[in-house]
Write a protein that holds these residues in place. Sequence first.
Motif: not given
Length: 512
Positions: A406-417
Motif C-alpha cells: 500500500h504505497i501512496e502515489e507521491q504528487l508532492n515536492n518532498l525531498q529524501i536521501t
Amino acid sequence: MEILSGHSSAIKSKNINQLEFWISTTLYVLALIGICSSTIYSSGNSYRFEESHIDYNVMANFFIPELFKITSLYISFLLFNFCFMPQLANKNNITLNLILTVLVTAFSVVAWMVYNTYSQAYRLVEYDNIDNAYGIFFGEAFTYIFFLYLLFNAYAYFNERGLELLKRIPVLKNYHNNIVPELFVSTKIWLITLMIFTAVLSVKIDYELLVIWSIVPPVNIFVAFCAIYYIIPNLRKDFKGFGRYFWGNVGITIIISLLLLIILIPFMRNGAIVPVTLILNAICLICITTPSAWYIYKHKFEKLSEIQMLKTELGKSDANLNFLKSQINPHFLFNALNTLFGTALQENAERTGEGIQKLGDMMRFMLHENTQDKISLTREVEYLNNYIDLQKLRTSRSADIRIDTHIEEQLNNLQITPMLLIPFIENAFKHGISLQQPSYIKITLQTKESTLYFDVSNSIYIKADNDPEKLKSGIGLENVKQRLSLLYYGKHELIIRESANEFFVHLTLQLD
C-alpha cells in the motif's frame, strides 16, 4: 586494629591512581620539605618563644608537632576519601563507617590540641589560668578540625555521588552533554582549593578570607557556565558580537552584586568583608570570567561545530559509498536475470521486456541518482515499486507467498536521501520469503504534510543449514541506521521489533 587494617586494604583496592591521591601526596611531601627547611635554617618559631622568655627545643616545640599535624591531616584525608565516605555513599556498613569517621575526627581534635600546646606554648603566658588556656586551645582545634574534616567528607561524597546528583538537575538536561562532567570537575577543583586554603590557615581561621573564597569562585563558575552554554549561543544565533555580550555581563554583575549584598548583610558588622567581597567578585566577573567564557566558547564549541560538520560530510560520503557497493549485488542481479530468462521461455516477450525495463531503471537509479544528496520522493517510490515488481515476478509461481503493498502515489515536492528506504524492503524479501513455506510481506508508505510513515513487516522462517544467508544480517540495516543518525538527526523515529514469527519495522521521517 583489624577494622583499621581492613579499611587500609580498601585504599589499595580503590583506584589509588586517582588525582586526589597524587595531589594530597604531593602537598604532604612539600609540607615535609618546608618543615625540614624551617627546622634546619630558621629553627622554627624560636623567636616567639624567646620573646615570651620560654625555653625552646626545636624538635619538641616545632619539628615533631608539625610533623604529626600534617601527617594526621594527610592520613585522615585518605581515610575519608578512599575508605569511609565511599562506603557511606554506597550505603555499605553505614554504622561502622560513621563510628570510624567520628573516632578519627575526635582523635584528630585531641591530638591537634596537644600538638599546639607544644608548638604554641609561647601563648600560654597570655592566660592567667592554664585550664582556661587549654580550653581555648581545644576550642580552636575543634573549630579548625571540624570545619576542615567537614570539607574532606563533603568532597569525598561529591566525588562519589556528584555526577549522579548533577544529572538529576532538570535544567542541565536541556544543554550540551559535556556540561555535567565539566561542572563536576569545576566543583571538585573549587572544593580542593577550598580544602588547601583552609589547611594552610593552620589553627586560626581567617573568616574574611574564607567568606571571600566560599562566594567568589562558585559565583564565577556559575556565570561562566551560563555564558558558555546559554548566553553566548543565543547571542550568536542572533549574530550579536562581544560588545553586546560584555555589556550584558556588566548588567548581570550588577544584579549579582545586589543579591550578594542582601545575603551578606549579617556580615556587615565584621568590617570591610562585604565591600571587599563584592568588589573582588565584580572585578573577577568582568575582567576574568567574561572574556574567558567568550574565549572558551569560540575556541571550543565553534571548532567542535566545524569538526562535526566535516565528520557529517565524511560520514555521509562513506555511508553512501558503502551503500552503493552493497546495492550492486551480483547475487540479486543473476537471480533477476535468471527469473526473466525463465519467464521468457514460458510466456510472451512482453512481460519479459517489462521486467528488463524495470531492472534497467533500477540500475540507472543506483548508478546515477544515488550519488545526489537529495532526490524527489516520487523517484524513490518508483525505485521501490520497480524492486517489488521484480520480486513479485520471482515469487509469482508460489501460491503460499503473499505480498501486500500500500504505497501512496507521491504528487508532492518532498525531498529524501536516495535509497534510504530500500534496505528495509530488501531485508524483508531476503529473510521473509521462502519458496518452500508459507510466507508474507506487507509494505505501507504514506505521507501527511511533510511527514513520511513507512512500515514493513514480514514472516520469519528457519533457514536451512546450508543456506549461505543463514548467518548474515539484513542488507544495509546497520548502514541505514548510520545514515539516518547522520542525515536526519532528531528528525526520525525508527522502531524495529522481532518476534518468533514476524519482523516489523516502523519509520517516521520528517522530510524537507
